[in-house]
Design an enzyme around this catalytic site. Structure first.
Site, PDB file in Angstrom:
ATOM      1  N   ARG A   1      23.913  11.395 -53.693  1.00 38.03           N
ATOM      2  CA  ARG A   1      23.522  12.464 -54.520  1.00 38.03           C
ATOM      3  C   ARG A   1      22.372  12.232 -55.131  1.00 38.03           C
ATOM      4  NH1 ARG A   1      28.355  15.210 -55.548  1.00 38.03           N
ATOM      5  NH2 ARG A   1      30.305  13.884 -55.517  1.00 38.03           N
TER       6      ARG A   1
ATOM      7  N   HIS B   1      29.014   6.125 -48.731  1.00 35.62           N
ATOM      8  CA  HIS B   1      29.202   6.088 -50.535  1.00 35.62           C
ATOM      9  C   HIS B   1      28.531   5.052 -51.053  1.00 35.62           C
ATOM     10  CE1 HIS B   1      31.337   5.984 -54.340  1.00 35.62           C
ATOM     11  NE2 HIS B   1      30.735   7.265 -54.353  1.00 35.62           N
TER      12      HIS B   1
ATOM     13  N   HIS C   1      30.869   4.506 -65.370  1.00 37.65           N
ATOM     14  CA  HIS C   1      30.721   4.850 -63.814  1.00 37.65           C
ATOM     15  C   HIS C   1      30.548   3.543 -63.123  1.00 37.65           C
ATOM     16  CE1 HIS C   1      29.035   6.459 -60.041  1.00 37.65           C
ATOM     17  NE2 HIS C   1      30.009   7.441 -60.379  1.00 37.65           N
TER      18      HIS C   1
ATOM     19  N   TYR D   1      25.027   8.673 -66.875  1.00 40.06           N
ATOM     20  CA  TYR D   1      26.062   7.819 -66.479  1.00 40.06           C
ATOM     21  C   TYR D   1      25.645   6.165 -66.636  1.00 40.06           C
ATOM     22  CZ  TYR D   1      27.915  11.610 -63.472  1.00 40.06           C
ATOM     23  OH  TYR D   1      28.431  12.862 -62.985  1.00 40.06           O
TER      24      TYR D   1
ATOM     25  N   ARG E   1      30.794  16.052 -52.264  1.00 38.64           N
ATOM     26  CA  ARG E   1      31.558  17.043 -52.787  1.00 38.64           C
ATOM     27  C   ARG E   1      30.877  17.901 -53.784  1.00 38.64           C
ATOM     28  NH1 ARG E   1      37.368  15.606 -54.220  1.00 38.64           N
ATOM     29  NH2 ARG E   1      37.655  15.892 -51.861  1.00 38.64           N
TER      30      ARG E   1
END
Length: 762
Positions: free
Chosen positions: A444, A504, A662, A538, A474
Site C-alpha cells: 500500500r 506482504h 502495527h 501507524y 484489500r
C-alpha cells in the site's frame, strides 16, 4: 468435486490441482470450480504433493487443517483440551469494543473520541463485508465449516450478529447521549432539520436546488419498475407515497449521493445530516404526490475479490473487471432508523433477502463513519497535543550510505520520522550515480507517494528499478492499479507477485557501486507499508542495514518473487510460506528445552493478531512446561491465557490509542543467553500470513536495538502501563487507572517524550 479436491492427488504431470485440470476432470466450467473452491474455503496452492502422495497442494478453510487424509478441527490436538481456542469473530468484535471504549472515555480529547466513533463504524463495515459475508457464503454451500473454537457454524454466526448488534447500539448511544452533547458544549452542533433556523433552512433550500437536486434519482417501485439495486454502504431514503387521483400507494427509493459531504456545514461548526436536507425536499422529487412516510436505511454487501488466478493471464485487467462487479454482491446487513414502520421494513427485508438477525434498528443518524469530517475540525484544544516525529535516527550531516556502511539503524515510526529515514534512503538511491538497481515491494502507498516518484526518477535516470506490487491489497486495489501503471509507463519493471500468494513483506534493496569498485547492498526491512501518510499514524519498526547476509537474503527473496525460484533457506530471514511457521515453532520449542534443562527461558511476542492453532498450541505447551510467555496483541487473539494447567504463565495485553499498534516483534530468550533472538517483520500469527502470503522476518543483532525491542514489550506488559488484559473466558478488561483513580502510563505518549530526547545514532 470437493471430495476429489481434498482426497485425490492431481493429474499425472501436475504438482497441484488448478481450475483448468479440475474442470476437465469434473465437466464443470473453470469459473464454477473457482467459485465452489472459494465458497468452501478451499485454497489450491502452488506447492505439490508430499512424499506420501497426499495432495498438499490444497489447504482447507483457514479454520481447518488436513490430517491423515481427512479434514478435522485443529482443536483435536492430542494431549491438549478441546475448547482451548477463542472464537475468531468474537475476538475481533472485542477488539472493536476496545476502540469504542476509547470513544466512551471522557479523558480522551473530545474530537479524538469523535474519530474513534468513526473508526469503530468503518471497522464494523469492513468486518461485515469480509468476515460475516465470507461465513454466510461458506455456510450456503452446506459444508460443516466449523471454527477452531468448536462452536457449530450456525451458532458462531448467531453469536456474531448478536454481539455486533449490541455494540452497534452502544456505539449509537455513545454518540447520541455522550459525545454529541459534549460537542454542543464546545460550540460544535450536529442538528436535525427542525432544529435549524429559518435563515439556515432557506440557505439549504438554495443549496438543494443548485447542488443536490440535480444529482438525485428517485426510483419508484411498481409493476413497470422492479425494486432497484441498492449498492453497498450507500445511505438511502425509503419513501411511501400516495397518488390522490388513483388512490395507489407506492414505494420509492432515493439514494443519498456519496459524493456529497456526509454532514453539510450550515454555519461555522453547525452541521446537518445530508439525508435530512433531502427528506425536507421530497415534495420536490415527487411533485403532485403525497409523502406518507420516509425512513433512512443502509445496506452492507460482501466486498471480497474473487479472481481466478489459474486462468487469468493479466491479473490487473481481471481485478479491474472484478472491481466493477463488487456492487452486485449479496446483502449481509441492513441498518434502519429505529422509527421505521413495520410495512416499510418488511418490504426492505423481503426485497433485499437479508437475514432478519442482521437487521439493526438504530437511532438516527445512521453511518457514523462520516464523523471523520467533524473530527477534522481545526480545534487543537480538543485533540491530542501536536507531535513532530524525531529526525535524529540518522545523522543529517552524513551521507546515508556512509552511515549504514558503519552500522545498522533501527527506526520506530511514527516516533522516528519516516521522511528522514525510509524515504531518505529511496530518494538518495534514486539520485546517487553509484546506485545501479533499486528493488522494492509495495503493498500500500499513498495516491501522491513521493516513493513512487523517486522510483520513477531512478528508472528515468537509467537505473534498474524492480517493483513487486500487490494488486490485491484489500480495499486499495484501485489505487494500486493506478500507480502500478504509472510505474510501468516510466520504465520500471513491475511484477505482480506469485500466483496464489499475496506479497506482504516490506523490503527495499539498493545495489550500489562503492568508490572502490565493489558492489554493496543496502536494505530496509520493515513491519509496515511504504505509505507516508499512515507512517504518521501507524506504529512500526524498520531496520536499515548494509550487513552482507541481510543483503544476500533480500536478493534471494526478490529473485524468488520475480523469478519463481524455490529458495527456502535464508541466513537472517524467516520467510513465509516456506519456513516462517516452522522457524517460530522451533524457537518456541528451544525455549521449552532450555527451561526444562534449568536454564533461563522466555517468550515475548508482539503482533496484530494470533489465531494460528499450531503456534497457539506450541505456546500452550511452553506454558505447561513453565516458560513465561508475554503476548502483546492489538486485535484478534485465539489463545486463552491464565487457565490452570494450560496457560498459567501466559499474559496477554492489548494497547490502543493515538497510534495504531502495527509492528510485529518475536523475541526468544532473556537477551544474554545462548539462542536468544529477536525478529521483526511483516507477518502476523494468522493462517493467511503463514500459508498464503509472502512474508519476511529479519533477525536483529545489534545489542542496543535488541534491548530497545525487548524493553518496549516489557513496558507494555508492565502493570503501571495502561492496557487491556485478556482473561481465559475471552473477556478484555481495561486497566488505565491506579487504585487512587489516577491515569496509568500512556505508553505512546511516553515514547513521544522519550524520542524527543534521543541523540542521533550516527
Amino acid at each position: 468435486m470437493l471430495a476429489r479436491t481434498l482426497g485425490e492427488a492431481p493429474p499425472v504431470g501436475r504438482d497441484h490441482w488448478t481450475t483448468r485440470t479440475m474442470a476437465a476432470a469434473t465437466g464443470l466450467s473453470q469459473s464454477a470450480v473457482s467459485r465452489i473452491w472459494r465458497s468452501a474455503g478451499v485454497d489450491p496452492e502452488r506447492y505439490g504433493p508430499g512424499a506420501t502422495g497426499d495432495n498438499k497442494g490444497v489447504s482447507v478453510d483457514e479454520d481447518m487443517v488436513r490430517h491423515g487424509g481427512q479434514t478435522r478441527l485443529a482443536g483435536t490436538e492430542p494431549g491438549l483440551p478441546p475448547g482451548r481456542f477463542l472464537d475468531r469473530e468474537e475476538s475481533w468484535l472485542r477488539f472493536n469494543q476496545r476502540v469504542l471504549e476509547l470513544a466512551e472515555d471522557e479523558n480522551v480529547p473530545l474530537l479524538e473520541r469523535v474519530r474513534f466513533l468513526s473508526i469503530f463504524a468503518t471497522n464494523l463495515d469492513e468486518f461485515f463485508m469480509v468476515r460475516v459475508a465470507g461465513r454466510i457464503r461458506r455456510m450456503a454451500t452446506g459444508l460443516p465449516v466449523e471454527g477452531a473454537s468448536g462452536l457449530p457454524p450456525g451458532q458462531i454466526l448467531a453469536n456474531t450478529l448478536e454481539t455486533a448488534r449490541e455494540l452497534s447500539l452502544r456505539h449509537a448511544e455513545c454518540f447520541g447521549n455522550e459525545v454529541m452533547p459534549a460537542l454542543a458544549e464546545q460550540g460544535i452542533e450536529i442538528l436535525r432539520w427542525k432544529e435549524l433556523s429559518a435563515a439556515e433552512q432557506e440557505e439549504l433550500h438554495r443549496l438543494f436546488r443548485e447542488r443536490i437536486y440535480p444529482v438525485l434519482t428517485p426510483l419508484l417501485v411498481d409493476p413497470a419498475h422492479p425494486f432497484p439495486y441498492i449498492s453497498g454502504l450507500s445511505l438511502s431514503l425509503a419513501v411511501m407515497i400516495a397518488d390522490a387521483r388513483t388512490g395507489a400507494t407506492m414505494f420509492a427509493r432515493v439514494k443519498v449521493p456519496a459524493l456529497l459531504p456526509r454532514f453539510l456545514t450550515v454555519a461555522r461548526r453547525r452541521f446537518v445530516p445530508l439525508e435530512d436536507v433531502i427528506a425536507a425536499h421530497l415534495t420536490e422529487l415527487f411533485a403532485g404526490l403525497d409523502i406518507l412516510e420516509h425512513h433512512v436505511f443502509r445496506v452492507t454487501r460482501t466486498r471480497d475479490l474473487e479472481v481466478d488466478e489459474d486462468v487469468t493471464e493479466d491479473l490487473m485487467q481481471s481485478l479491474e473487471r472484478e472491481l466493477q462487479k463488487r456492487r452486485f454482491e449479496p446483502a449481509v446487513r441492513l441498518e434502519v432508523e429505529d422509527s421505521i414502520s413495520s410495512d416499510v421494513l418488511d418490504k426492505l427485508v423481503t426485497e433485499l433477502d437479508v437475514d432478519h438477525r442482521a437487521v439493526y434498528h438504530l437511532p438516527a443518524p445512521l453511518d457514523l463513519s462520516g464523523l471523520s469530517v467533524i473530527a477534522d475540525e481545526d480545534l487543537p484544544r480538543l485533540k491530542y497535543p501536536p507531535f513532530v516525529p524525531s529526525e535524529s535516527a540518522l545523522p543529517k550531516d552524513t551521507d546515508i550510505f556512509t552511515t549504514l556502511a558503519r552500522q545498522d539503524v533501527l527506526v520506530h515510526h511514527p516516533y522516528d520520522s519516516f521522511t528522514t529515514s525510509v524515504e531518505r534512503l529511496i530518494d538518495a538511491a534514486a539520485a546517487d550515480p553509484g546506485v545501479l538497481a533499486i528493488k522494492q515491494t509495495l503493498y500500500r502507498t499513498s495516491d501522491t507517494s513521493t516513493i513512487v516518484d523517486a522510483l520513477i526518477d531512478a528508472a528515468e535516470a537509467g537505473k534498474q528499478v524492480v517493483v513487486v506490487v500487490e494488486l490485491k491489497a484489500r480495499f486499495d486495489e484501485r489505487a494500486n492499479i493506478s500507480w502500478a501503471r504509472k510505474l510501468e509507463e516510466a520504465g520500471c519493471h513491475v511484477v505482480y507477485g506469485i500466483v496464489g500468494l499475496k506479497t506482504h513483506c516490506k523490503m527495499v534493496l539498493v545495489v550500489r557501486e562503492e568508490p572502490d569498485g565493489t558492489l554493496r547492498r543496502y536494505c530496509h526491512i520493515g513491519t509496515g507499508n511504504y505509505h507516508p501518510t499512515t507512517a504518521r499514524l501507524y506504529e512500526d519498526f524498520g531496520l536499515l542495514t548494509a550487513e552482507r547476509t541481510v543483503g544476500e537474503d533480500a536478493t534471494d527473496l526478490f529473485n524468488h518473487l520475480t523469478g519463481y525460484s524455490r529458495k527456502s533457506a535464508y541466513r537472517r530471514f524467516l520467510v513465509a510460506p516456506a519456513g516462517l511457521r516452522a522457524g517460530l515453532l522451533e524457537r518456541i520449542e528451544q525455549q521449552v528445552a532450555r527451561h526444562l534443562a534449568g536454564e533461563p527461558a522466555r517468550i515475548q511476542l508482539k503482533c496484530n493478531s494470533i489465531i494460528d492453532e499450531a503456534i497457539i498450541d506450541a505456546l500452550y505447551r511452553a506454558s505447561i512446561a513453565g516458560v513465561p510467555v508475554d503476548l502483546w496483541v492489538r486485535g484478534i487473539c485465539g489463545l486463552r491465557p491464565q487457565l490452570p494447567g494450560l496457560s498459567e504463565t501466559i499474559r496477554v495485553r492489548s494497547i490502543l490509542g493515538r497510534f495504531l499498534e502495527h509492528s510485529r516483534i518475536y523475541a526468544f530468550g532473556l537477551g544474554d543467553d545462548p539462542g536468544s533472538e529477536v525478529w521483526i517483520g511483516s507477518a502476523d500469527l494468522m493462517h493467511r500470513n503463514l500459508d498464503r502470503r509472502v512474508e519476511a522476518l529479519v533477525r536483529v543483532t545489534d545489542p542496543a536495538q535488541l534491548a530497545e525491542l525487548r524493553g518496549l514489550i516489557d513496558l507494555a506488559m508492565d502493570e503501571s502501563t495502561a492496557s487491556w488484559w485478556l482473561s481465559g473466558d475471552g473477556t478484555w478488561t481495561r486497566h488505565h487507572l491506579d487504585s487512587d483513580g489516577n491515569q496509568l502510563r500512556d505508553l505512546q505518549q511516553y515514547l513521544i517524550a522519550r524520542r524527543r530526547a534521543r541523540p542521533a545514532d550516527g
